[in-house]
Design a protein around this motif. Sequence first.
Motif, PDB file in Angstrom:
ATOM      1  N   MET A 182       1.464 -16.263   9.115  1.00 22.12           N
ATOM      2  CA  MET A 182       0.269 -15.575   8.836  1.00 22.12           C
ATOM      3  C   MET A 182      -0.115 -14.713  10.257  1.00 22.12           C
ATOM      4  O   MET A 182       0.004 -15.607  11.500  1.00 22.12           O
ATOM      5  N   ASN A 183       0.357 -13.340  10.395  1.00 14.84           N
ATOM      6  CA  ASN A 183       0.398 -12.445  11.403  1.00 14.84           C
ATOM      7  C   ASN A 183      -1.702 -13.338  11.868  1.00 14.84           C
ATOM      8  O   ASN A 183      -2.093 -12.537  11.290  1.00 14.84           O
ATOM      9  N   LYS A 184      -1.657 -12.813  13.273  1.00 18.51           N
ATOM     10  CA  LYS A 184      -3.446 -12.765  14.491  1.00 18.51           C
ATOM     11  C   LYS A 184      -3.436 -11.507  14.000  1.00 18.51           C
ATOM     12  O   LYS A 184      -1.982 -11.018  14.536  1.00 18.51           O
ATOM     13  N   VAL A 185      -3.912 -10.876  13.886  1.00 20.20           N
ATOM     14  CA  VAL A 185      -5.217  -9.567  14.065  1.00 20.20           C
ATOM     15  C   VAL A 185      -6.460  -9.414  14.506  1.00 20.20           C
ATOM     16  O   VAL A 185      -7.179 -10.682  13.979  1.00 20.20           O
ATOM     17  N   ILE A 186      -6.003  -9.326  15.640  1.00 22.93           N
ATOM     18  CA  ILE A 186      -7.687  -9.245  16.481  1.00 22.93           C
ATOM     19  C   ILE A 186      -7.623  -7.293  16.718  1.00 22.93           C
ATOM     20  O   ILE A 186      -7.544  -7.219  17.378  1.00 22.93           O
ATOM     21  N   THR A 187      -9.210  -7.251  15.551  1.00 23.45           N
ATOM     22  CA  THR A 187      -9.717  -5.708  16.068  1.00 23.45           C
ATOM     23  C   THR A 187     -11.018  -5.968  16.988  1.00 23.45           C
ATOM     24  O   THR A 187     -11.490  -7.063  17.191  1.00 23.45           O
ATOM     25  N   VAL A 188     -10.655  -4.857  17.898  1.00 22.24           N
ATOM     26  CA  VAL A 188     -11.215  -4.491  19.533  1.00 22.24           C
ATOM     27  C   VAL A 188     -12.186  -3.014  19.058  1.00 22.24           C
ATOM     28  O   VAL A 188     -11.626  -2.774  18.852  1.00 22.24           O
ATOM     29  N   ASP A 207     -11.043  -3.328  11.537  1.00 21.73           N
ATOM     30  CA  ASP A 207     -11.576  -4.564  11.366  1.00 21.73           C
ATOM     31  C   ASP A 207     -12.420  -4.509   9.726  1.00 21.73           C
ATOM     32  O   ASP A 207     -12.085  -5.506   9.088  1.00 21.73           O
ATOM     33  N   TYR A 208     -13.145  -3.593   9.480  1.00 26.54           N
ATOM     34  CA  TYR A 208     -12.864  -2.943   7.731  1.00 26.54           C
ATOM     35  C   TYR A 208     -12.304  -3.255   7.078  1.00 26.54           C
ATOM     36  O   TYR A 208     -11.769  -4.134   5.828  1.00 26.54           O
ATOM     37  N   ILE A 209     -10.947  -1.921   7.391  1.00 25.44           N
ATOM     38  CA  ILE A 209      -9.622  -1.748   6.658  1.00 25.44           C
ATOM     39  C   ILE A 209      -8.988  -2.678   6.221  1.00 25.44           C
ATOM     40  O   ILE A 209      -8.612  -3.476   5.270  1.00 25.44           O
ATOM     41  N   LEU A 210      -9.347  -4.680   6.788  1.00 28.33           N
ATOM     42  CA  LEU A 210      -7.989  -5.612   6.962  1.00 28.33           C
ATOM     43  C   LEU A 210      -9.172  -6.836   6.371  1.00 28.33           C
ATOM     44  O   LEU A 210      -8.435  -7.945   6.307  1.00 28.33           O
ATOM     45  N   LYS A 211     -10.612  -6.202   6.185  1.00 28.03           N
ATOM     46  CA  LYS A 211     -11.158  -7.803   5.905  1.00 28.03           C
ATOM     47  C   LYS A 211     -11.039  -8.916   4.822  1.00 28.03           C
ATOM     48  O   LYS A 211     -11.178  -9.670   5.224  1.00 28.03           O
ATOM     49  N   ASP A 212      -9.838  -7.698   3.852  1.00 26.13           N
ATOM     50  CA  ASP A 212     -10.294  -9.198   2.324  1.00 26.13           C
ATOM     51  C   ASP A 212      -8.534  -9.407   2.568  1.00 26.13           C
ATOM     52  O   ASP A 212      -8.084  -9.211   1.421  1.00 26.13           O
ATOM     53  N   ASN A 213      -7.926  -9.099   3.183  1.00 30.49           N
ATOM     54  CA  ASN A 213      -6.603  -9.238   3.563  1.00 30.49           C
ATOM     55  C   ASN A 213      -5.725 -10.667   3.605  1.00 30.49           C
ATOM     56  O   ASN A 213      -6.009 -11.206   4.455  1.00 30.49           O
ATOM     57  N   ASP A 239      -3.354 -12.780   3.777  1.00 30.67           N
ATOM     58  CA  ASP A 239      -2.338 -13.205   4.309  1.00 30.67           C
ATOM     59  C   ASP A 239      -2.104 -12.648   5.989  1.00 30.67           C
ATOM     60  O   ASP A 239      -1.054 -12.516   6.840  1.00 30.67           O
ATOM     61  N   ILE A 240      -3.263 -12.587   6.075  1.00 33.95           N
ATOM     62  CA  ILE A 240      -3.349 -12.300   7.897  1.00 33.95           C
ATOM     63  C   ILE A 240      -4.922 -13.333   8.462  1.00 33.95           C
ATOM     64  O   ILE A 240      -5.443 -13.467   8.125  1.00 33.95           O
ATOM     65  N   PHE A 241      -4.399 -13.696   9.499  1.00 41.55           N
ATOM     66  CA  PHE A 241      -5.546 -14.488  10.191  1.00 41.55           C
ATOM     67  C   PHE A 241      -6.533 -12.878  11.133  1.00 41.55           C
ATOM     68  O   PHE A 241      -5.149 -12.894  12.242  1.00 41.55           O
ATOM     69  N   LEU A 242      -7.194 -12.767  10.322  1.00 43.18           N
ATOM     70  CA  LEU A 242      -8.565 -11.820  11.784  1.00 43.18           C
ATOM     71  C   LEU A 242      -9.196 -12.185  12.539  1.00 43.18           C
ATOM     72  O   LEU A 242     -10.287 -12.818  11.828  1.00 43.18           O
ATOM     73  N   PHE A 243      -9.742 -12.032  13.594  1.00 44.38           N
ATOM     74  CA  PHE A 243     -10.221 -11.986  14.042  1.00 44.38           C
ATOM     75  C   PHE A 243     -10.799 -10.511  14.856  1.00 44.38           C
ATOM     76  O   PHE A 243     -10.528  -9.329  15.189  1.00 44.38           O
ATOM     77  N   ARG A 244     -12.251 -10.137  14.697  1.00 44.28           N
ATOM     78  CA  ARG A 244     -13.356  -9.323  14.480  1.00 44.28           C
ATOM     79  C   ARG A 244     -14.120  -9.127  15.841  1.00 44.28           C
ATOM     80  O   ARG A 244     -15.176 -10.120  15.769  1.00 44.28           O
ATOM     81  N   ILE A 245     -13.688  -8.214  16.648  1.00 43.48           N
ATOM     82  CA  ILE A 245     -14.911  -8.929  17.997  1.00 43.48           C
ATOM     83  C   ILE A 245     -14.882  -6.817  18.126  1.00 43.48           C
ATOM     84  O   ILE A 245     -14.976  -6.047  18.066  1.00 43.48           O
ATOM     85  N   PHE A 246     -16.624  -7.080  19.035  1.00 45.40           N
ATOM     86  CA  PHE A 246     -17.211  -5.990  18.907  1.00 45.40           C
ATOM     87  C   PHE A 246     -17.930  -6.846  21.039  1.00 45.40           C
ATOM     88  O   PHE A 246     -18.136  -7.343  20.588  1.00 45.40           O
ATOM     89  N   VAL A 247     -17.432  -5.249  21.666  1.00 44.32           N
ATOM     90  CA  VAL A 247     -17.805  -4.967  22.871  1.00 44.32           C
ATOM     91  C   VAL A 247     -18.917  -4.450  23.447  1.00 44.32           C
ATOM     92  O   VAL A 247     -18.458  -3.041  22.738  1.00 44.32           O
ATOM     93  N   HIS A 248     -19.360  -4.799  23.675  1.00 42.81           N
ATOM     94  CA  HIS A 248     -20.705  -3.823  24.471  1.00 42.81           C
ATOM     95  C   HIS A 248     -21.812  -3.877  25.484  1.00 42.81           C
ATOM     96  O   HIS A 248     -21.199  -4.722  26.190  1.00 42.81           O
ATOM     97  N   ALA A 249     -22.451  -3.207  26.227  1.00 37.61           N
ATOM     98  CA  ALA A 249     -22.546  -3.212  27.604  1.00 37.61           C
ATOM     99  C   ALA A 249     -23.859  -2.894  27.365  1.00 37.61           C
ATOM    100  O   ALA A 249     -24.448  -1.671  26.864  1.00 37.61           O
TER     101      ALA A 249
END
Lengths: 203, 203
Positions: free
Chosen positions: A1-7, A109-115, A117-127
């Motif tokens: 299972m691919n790991k996908v990190i969205t930033v 993050d949205y496009i992949l969220k219901d897949n 077959d992948i491990f999805l981790f969604r990060i949001f960076v702000h400051a």
Amino acid sequence: MNKVITVSREFGSGGRELARRLAEKLGYAYYDKEIIDDIVAHTDYSEKYVEDIMENRTYRFYPIKIGATFSMDNDYAIKQMQDIYGAQATVIKQMAERSNCVIVGRCADYILKDNPDIFLFRIFVHAAMESKLARCLKHATKTENVSEKEMKKRIIKVDKGRANYYNDYTLQTWGEKEYYDMCVNSTNINIEEMAGHLSHLFM
Amino acid sequence: MNKVITVSREFGSGGRELARRLAEKLGYAYYDKEIIDDIVAHTDYSEKYVEDIMENRTYRFYPIKIGATFSMDNDYAIKQMQDIYGAQATVIKQMAERSNCVIVGRCADYILKDNPDIFLFRIFVHAAMESKLARCLKHATKTENVSEKEMKKRIIKVDKGRANYYNDYTLQTWGEKEYYDMCVNSTNINIEEMAGHLSHLFM
């Protein structure tokens, strides 16, 4: 299972650097500008046009998700935008299927969220604004002469464009913490160190 | 320089468990209920009364921060609340000065935020309602019989109390990502694993 990190990231938050360093540390593929290149390669649109659409710099329509009757011109422009979003979704799904990867922005993050077959981790960076301003001015002064006031306006404008694009296509709210697995406030952190620490989440 | 991790959390998000496990993994002191014990030891208020005030279960006044004329009764009750907040602030500052520690809730993130002598890292833990509901029902069924509907009401009520208390005293907004260094969405994570990963941030 691919790991996908969205930033996803606010302009000037250092989110792109965090994404790149995470990919480096993990040995994952890194997709940012490559998404636009891929869309350009698979459609008839120019790079500039695709970029403008994705940063919401050209049009601000009625949200695509709301059905309505448009004039011919509007219909045509909306068709183009939908074309581009469709191409973007296809490209991002292919990237996620190919290997472990880090994907910057572009509603990934949205496009992949219901897949399943992948491990999805969604990060949001702000400051905080002063932190974003300092980072942007530091980068900008190398090539252009821009005042603090102008840069602040630019930061607000870019983020507004990103939020509009995201909100129109996803039925979610850009930057709302409930839509991400982790929100990182980069105001007081060293991006490289944080990338190193976060990489442990995926080992 | 002591490292202090504050963990604010939605009810049922597993934030308390994350805090406890982080403290265990790092060998840091852990303060949660201890804060109330300390306040009780240093004031004339009962444990029950302090707890009720801090979870905003008894009163909902005009915000403390807004000046206004109150009746005698209101004045007296507000004086008590301010007493308790003052004691809470003193206790939390002492804890932070004593050693590295993890502090759960009680506005510790705000109370410590301008202290130059500590390294402060503010975490907020949240989750989707169905996840919080499942966690709460799992814990509750051991001791009480509570329906899903009742539990949902309780979750909303507890969080409303926490938000009111926090917002009244801090001039910040409880759960707004800008006031935290990291927001963790616990909906899809294993709390113990996440604690292990996050502990690297402080090593």
